[in-house]
Enzyme design. Structure first.
Site, mmCIF file in Angstrom:
data_model
loop_
_atom_site.group_PDB
_atom_site.id
_atom_site.type_symbol
_atom_site.label_atom_id
_atom_site.label_comp_id
_atom_site.label_asym_id
_atom_site.label_seq_id
_atom_site.Cartn_x
_atom_site.Cartn_y
_atom_site.Cartn_z
ATOM 1 N N ARG A 160 69.109 -11.794 -1.223
ATOM 2 C CA ARG A 160 67.249 -11.221 -1.312
ATOM 3 C C ARG A 160 66.578 -12.066 -1.606
ATOM 4 O O ARG A 160 66.129 -11.349 -2.826
ATOM 5 C CB ARG A 160 68.067 -10.163 -1.757
ATOM 6 C CG ARG A 160 69.582 -9.232 -0.697
ATOM 7 C CD ARG A 160 68.615 -9.301 -0.034
ATOM 8 N NE ARG A 160 69.398 -8.487 1.393
ATOM 9 C CZ ARG A 160 70.998 -9.241 2.285
ATOM 10 N NH1 ARG A 160 70.607 -10.619 2.206
ATOM 11 N NH2 ARG A 160 71.793 -8.562 2.714
ATOM 12 N N SER A 239 68.149 -0.766 1.801
ATOM 13 C CA SER A 239 69.571 -0.110 0.727
ATOM 14 C C SER A 239 68.391 0.078 -0.749
ATOM 15 O O SER A 239 67.658 -1.647 -0.681
ATOM 16 C CB SER A 239 70.496 -1.438 1.127
ATOM 17 O OG SER A 239 70.897 -1.797 1.840
ATOM 18 N N GLU A 343 66.002 -3.057 -5.058
ATOM 19 C CA GLU A 343 65.944 -4.205 -3.763
ATOM 20 C C GLU A 343 64.470 -4.409 -3.546
ATOM 21 O O GLU A 343 63.264 -4.748 -3.428
ATOM 22 C CB GLU A 343 66.855 -3.638 -2.465
ATOM 23 C CG GLU A 343 66.212 -5.045 -1.550
ATOM 24 C CD GLU A 343 67.631 -5.508 -0.577
ATOM 25 O OE1 GLU A 343 66.880 -5.778 0.321
ATOM 26 O OE2 GLU A 343 68.547 -4.907 -0.808
#
Length: 351
Positions: A160, A239, A343
């Protein structure tokens, strides 16, 4: 280019949250994107880039600068080489590659947002990450004032993360090139256990491309991860927290906390994450800390379908969302000693 002033930004995000931008420009060509960025940089004006808006948390006060919505179009296939303009809708592009019989991104179906955001976040799900198929990223370099082509190895991809996320003010992604695989209509080897179980195959097996895509879409929809304007569980950024990656020492300490809290036989999820590191599950941490599906009584709550998604139930403010996020972060830290990291990108606010 379309230019608006005091323009609402909430409709441009999947959270449907955030105040207005002092100025909103919509660019439909690479040249317009570059011109808008150069103009803002020359004037010293704060600049906010918006693609699909699926990874943005914008403060209630809005953005006191220029918001640039990248709405460029372009889908090109040359053999197994795919080139996408930054503004292309990602999930539509995935569908077209499956129709063309090319493997490599089929398990990334249903992910909201635009193609230009995928290398920034190194988007991944169900056993695939874009870093495994991206060959080059074409970007405008705000430091040199030039358009550059960065090979995969220059993008510093990790979980990520990428060089674009590490230095968000340096590059503006214009186009992304992928090298896909012609496997005679079959998918890439299925890596994710849940996907394999649902398909009735073993990890490592290949399945028809359409089956892989449809299975992932069903799995995502069951977790509220496919956009649906009628379903408030999808009024989210997917998420909200990344899965923690711990050193061996930190994981041992965490494991001890788990046994102490949940019993001697309890074991947290553990996945290899490179030498000396283990990845665990943010969703598991949230659930075991007492934040179950549907948690909350206000206008921002945890999704009723997945503990990793924080949602706007229709009347939330960004501050409502952040209050919930902070409560979850504090609760997980108190329970297990791990600090979750958000995130989505925050604009004008922070946890």
């Amino acid at each position: 280019m379309l230019e608006l002033h005091d323009a609402p930004l909430a409709p441009l995000t999947t959270f449907r949250l955030g105040g207005p931008a002092a100025r909103l420009i919509t660019a439909t060509t690479d040249a317009e994107v570059v011109a808008a960025v150069r103009e803002a940089d020359a004037a010293g004006t704060p600049l906010l880039l918006i693609g699909g808006g699926s990874n943005l948390v914008i403060g209630d006060e809005g953005f006191a600068g220029t918001a640039l919505r990248i709405a460029t179009e372009g889908f090109s296939l040359d053999g197994t080489t795919l080139e996408l303009a930054a503004g292309e809708v990602w999930t539509d592009a995935v569908a077209r590659t499956v129709e063309a019989g090319l493997a490599g991104i089929e398990c990334l179906a249903g992910i909201p947002g635009s193609a230009g955001a995928t290398p920034i976040q190194n988007v991944g799900a169900y056993g695939q990450e874009v870093s495994s198929t991206i060959s080059e990223v074409i970007a405008y370099d705000r430091k040199t004032g030039e358009t550059v082509t960065l090979a995969n190895a220059e993008c510093a991809f990790s979980y990520r993360h990428s060089r674009f996320k590490a230095d968000p003010d340096r590059h503006v992604v214009l186009r992304v090139r992928f090298e896909l695989e012609d496997a005679n209509g079959l998918s890439a080897p299925v890596k994710y256990a849940e996907t394999a179980r649902t398909l009735g195959v073993e990890p490592g097996d290949r399945v028809p491309l359409a089956d892989a895509r449809e299975t992932v879409l069903k799995l995502r929809a069951g977790k509220g991860m496919v956009l649906d304007p009628e379903d408030h569980d999808t009024w989210s950024a997917g998420s909200f927290f990344t899965n923690p990656i711990l050193t061996d020492e930190a994981f041992a300490a965490f494991h001890a906390r788990v046994k102490e809290r949940l019993g001697a036989d309890a074991a947290p999820p553990a996945f290899p994450a490179g030498e000396g590191h283990t990845k665990t599950s943010a969703a598991w941490l949230i659930d075991k800390s007492g934040f179950t599906k549907g948690y909350g009584t206000g206008p921002a709550r945890i999704s009723t379908k997945h503990t990793l998604a924080l949602t706007n139930r229709g009347e939330a403010s960004t501050e409502d969302l952040l209050a919930l996020a902070r409560e979850v972060v504090a609760g997980v830290h108190d329970a297990f000693g791990i600090t979750l990291v958000n995130e989505p990108v925050t604009v004008g606010v922070s946890l």
